[in-house]
Design a protein around this motif. Structure first.
Motif, PDB file in Angstrom:
ATOM      1  N   THR A   1       0.773  -1.178   0.196  1.00 54.48           N
ATOM      2  CA  THR A   1      -0.536  -0.155   0.264  1.00 54.48           C
ATOM      3  C   THR A   1       0.293   0.867   0.221  1.00 54.48           C
ATOM      4  OG1 THR A   1      -0.366   0.387   2.352  1.00 54.48           O
ATOM      5  CG2 THR A   1      -1.233  -1.265   1.300  1.00 54.48           C
TER       6      THR A   1
ATOM      7  N   VAL B   1       0.713   2.851  -3.288  1.00 53.92           N
ATOM      8  CA  VAL B   1      -0.289   3.779  -3.255  1.00 53.92           C
ATOM      9  C   VAL B   1      -0.201   5.423  -3.239  1.00 53.92           C
ATOM     10  CG1 VAL B   1      -2.861   3.461  -4.228  1.00 53.92           C
ATOM     11  CG2 VAL B   1      -1.922   1.614  -3.376  1.00 53.92           C
TER      12      VAL B   1
ATOM     13  N   VAL C   1      -4.685   8.256  -5.863  1.00 57.10           N
ATOM     14  CA  VAL C   1      -6.383   7.734  -5.418  1.00 57.10           C
ATOM     15  C   VAL C   1      -7.565   8.642  -4.227  1.00 57.10           C
ATOM     16  CG1 VAL C   1      -5.766   5.088  -5.178  1.00 57.10           C
ATOM     17  CG2 VAL C   1      -5.676   6.884  -2.670  1.00 57.10           C
TER      18      VAL C   1
ATOM     19  N   MET D   1      -7.865   2.222  -4.503  1.00 55.91           N
ATOM     20  CA  MET D   1      -7.019   1.810  -5.256  1.00 55.91           C
ATOM     21  C   MET D   1      -7.811   1.483  -6.575  1.00 55.91           C
ATOM     22  SD  MET D   1      -3.548   2.418  -6.206  1.00 55.91           S
ATOM     23  CE  MET D   1      -4.339   2.239  -8.203  1.00 55.91           C
TER      24      MET D   1
END
Lengths: 282, 320
Positions: A122, A125, A130, B56
């Motif tokens: 994660t 990301v 996002v 995501m």
């Protein structure tokens, strides 16, 4: 060494040592680095007329800009919002992250490595990408325009878990083992032994988290539009749009937003630098 | 060790014990450990799931929908991607992002490596230089934007004043598209160089002193020492800096753009991430923006893979 210094200088001037040149270079670069900040701070004490006069030291030193910023705009409120949000995020995040990191580093359970891998993934990301779905999730959960909305999504970041886990892996196992043999539960081991031992890294991370969240802009921008929830970074951005060419006011507001971080930086430099070093090495 | 022995003992002893006996725990030690781990991990795992992992996945899913108004989603398949292919503004923003990354990342890399090497030296007052060079990093990009807008102002800014004093003409720094992009890059270097300097410094301090002493005995000059010792041994750090700064360049800087140029002039500083933000939060085009965002992530993954291959994942034990 001396011959190196001579041959590497094109002019072939006799330098006392290469160190003199390097020191001069470091001084010049340092000045370039801090000059803009210095200029901002001193300019915030100038008046509307002299703020663009090109002098570093104000001729007509005044505090009026700061008075104006605090009376014309609820800047105190903005500062409080930023402080409150950043402080809560920091405390909650460190608590949850250290718990998770403790479990990942010290407890044995099936799928531990896989879970750590997933948490680590994660990290890849990055928040802005996002931003859109995060906004929609927050909207569904009714988190928009609330302190909860500013705080909760900002808590969860695997960076802290990762660094704390690395730290816990390095702690000696003996203390814990003794406590467990003595019949201590895992919670007590964590709370009474592991947490006190991790004070240095926790304080480093705390400052780092506080700094990052105090400086946050994009998430507060999309998550709030209520003036009572405006954080200081949003406050300055809109202040700048409102008072386009009143540089004395704008710079005073910017200085007010930057000063707490500069102060924090000077007091806790070592911790900030430590947290950055660890993040890069592991 | 002792814990294994204890487990073994418990395992053999457990069946014999009555489950109702008051002074034995109902769960075995192993299962208590599992339960504890679950409880310790629950808040973070749940939070990361809801606020990172699900968004995501959602981002990719959203890219196949036309989103309009509050909660109206219409499946349009690859429609958003088709639109993206024919959107000249998107490709402009990708080109600008490309220029931005291709200039910013190497410049930032070289400047921070140079600074790292400089402040690693035992210079008098080196702590002061480290502090000064790191200082811009603690200031928010919003304040940085405000500050540089002031310094770069065409009429009254200090930069132009200094140039005029030195006999040059002032420039319209934020008024022409290419200069403005250059300014954004320069400001970013100014902000971030201290951060990566510290990371390089940490990497440099990891290199054993003996290597340098040996090089000195061999009569190696500074350049040879750098090329044969520092550079290869610094590879893990270089990998980290390259990867981090590339990802940060592609996805970051929104705050700075907002304040310093707002994407202008003539969209000259409209980075992809800024254009995506505008589409989503300016025009409510969440589906379209998600398609562009997913494309950006794909590009990022490819670039990361290239960096990984290029620097061999930061390993240096590959027996060259």
């Amino acid at each position: 060494m001396a011959s190196d210094a001579l041959t590497s200088r094109a002019g072939g001037r006799r330098l006392r040592s290469p160190r003199t040149g390097l020191t001069a270079l470091a001084v010049v670069l340092s000045l370039i680095s801090i000059f803009p900040v210095l200029w901002m701070v001193t300019s915030s004490f100038k008046t509307r007329v002299t703020v663009t006069d090109g002098n570093l030291i104000p001729k007509d030193f005044t505090f009026d800009n700061f008075v104006y910023v605090f009376t014309e705009v609820p800047f105190g409120r903005y500062l409080w919002n930023s402080f409150f949000v950043s402080a809560v995020i920091t405390v909650v995040a460190l608590f949850f992250h250290s718990m998770a990191a403790y479990a990942l580093a010290r407890l044995r359970f099936p799928g531990r490595e896989k879970l750590f891998g997933a948490i680590f993934a994660t990290l890849l990301v990055t928040a802005p990408v996002v931003l859109i779905p995060l906004f929609l999730v927050a909207r569904e959960l009714g988190l928009l325009n609330s302190y909860a909305g500013l705080i909760i999504p900002a808590v969860f970041n695997a960076f802290g878990v990762f660094l704390l886990r690395q730290f816990y892996l390095g702690l000696p196992r003996e203390l814990e083992e003794a406590a467990i043999v003595d019949g201590c539960g895992h919670w007590r081991v964590y709370w009474n032994i592991v947490l006190p031992m991790s004070r240095p890294i926790l304080s480093a991370l705390a400052i780092f988290f506080f700094l990052a969240n105090w400086n946050a802009f994009v998430w507060p921008l999309v998550a709030t539009n209520d003036q009572s929830l405006t954080v200081v970074q949003l406050g300055i951005a809109s202040f700048q749009n409102q008072y386009t060419s009143n540089w004395n006011y704008i710079l005073a507001a910017a200085t007010v937003a930057a000063l707490p971080m500069l102060a924090l930086f000077f007091v806790f430099q070592r911790q900030i630098v430590e947290s950055i070093k660890t993040s890069g090495l592991k | 060790m002792s814990s294994v022995a204890a487990q073994q003992r418990r395992r053999t002893a457990a069946p014999a014990q009555s489950p109702a006996s008051a002074d034995t725990p109902r769960l075995s030690r192993k299962h208590r450990e599992w339960l504890a781990a679950g409880l310790f991990l629950a808040p973070d795992v749940l939070g990361l799931l809801v606020f990172v992992a699900i968004p995501m996945v959602l981002s990719i899913a959203l890219s196949f929908f036309q989103v309009s108004g509050f909660g109206s989603y219409q499946w349009i398949g690859l429609g958003n991607y088709r639109r993206m292919m024919h959107d000249p503004l998107f490709w402009d923003s990708m080109r600008i992002t490309g220029e931005y990354v291709v200039i910013l990342v190497p410049v930032l890399f070289c400047v921070s490596l140079g600074l790292g090497l400089l402040v690693k030296q035992k210079l008098p007052g080196v702590g002061v230089y480290r502090t000064a060079l790191f200082l811009p990093y603690v200031i928010s990009l919003v304040v940085v934007g405000v500050l540089w807008k002031f310094l770069l102002d065409e009429q009254t800014g200090v930069v132009n004043r200094a140039m005029r004093a030195a006999g040059f003409d002032g420039e319209s720094w934020l008024g022409s598209p290419s200069l403005a992009l250059g300014c954004v890059i320069a400001v970013m270097v100014w902000v971030m160089m201290g951060y990566y300097m510290i990371i390089f410094l940490a990497g440099l301090q990891e290199i054993p002193k003996e290597f340098y002493e040996a090089a000195k005995l061999d009569g190696a000059g500074p350049w040879t020492t750098f090329r044969t010792i520092t550079w290869p041994l610094l590879r893990p750090t270089s990998f980290f800096v390259l990867l981090m700064s590339t990802v940060a360049a592609i996805t970051g800087g929104l705050d700075l753009i907002f304040v310093l140029t707002n994407g202008g002039p003539a969209n000259g500083t409209s980075l992809a991430i800024f254009y995506i933000y505008q589409q989503a939060f300016g025009f409510g085009e969440f589906g379209y923006a998600s398609a562009m965002g997913s494309f950006l992530v794909l590009i990022m993954v490819v670039i990361s893979a290239v960096i990984f291959k290029f620097t061999r994942g930061g390993r240096f034990d590959d027996g060259e």
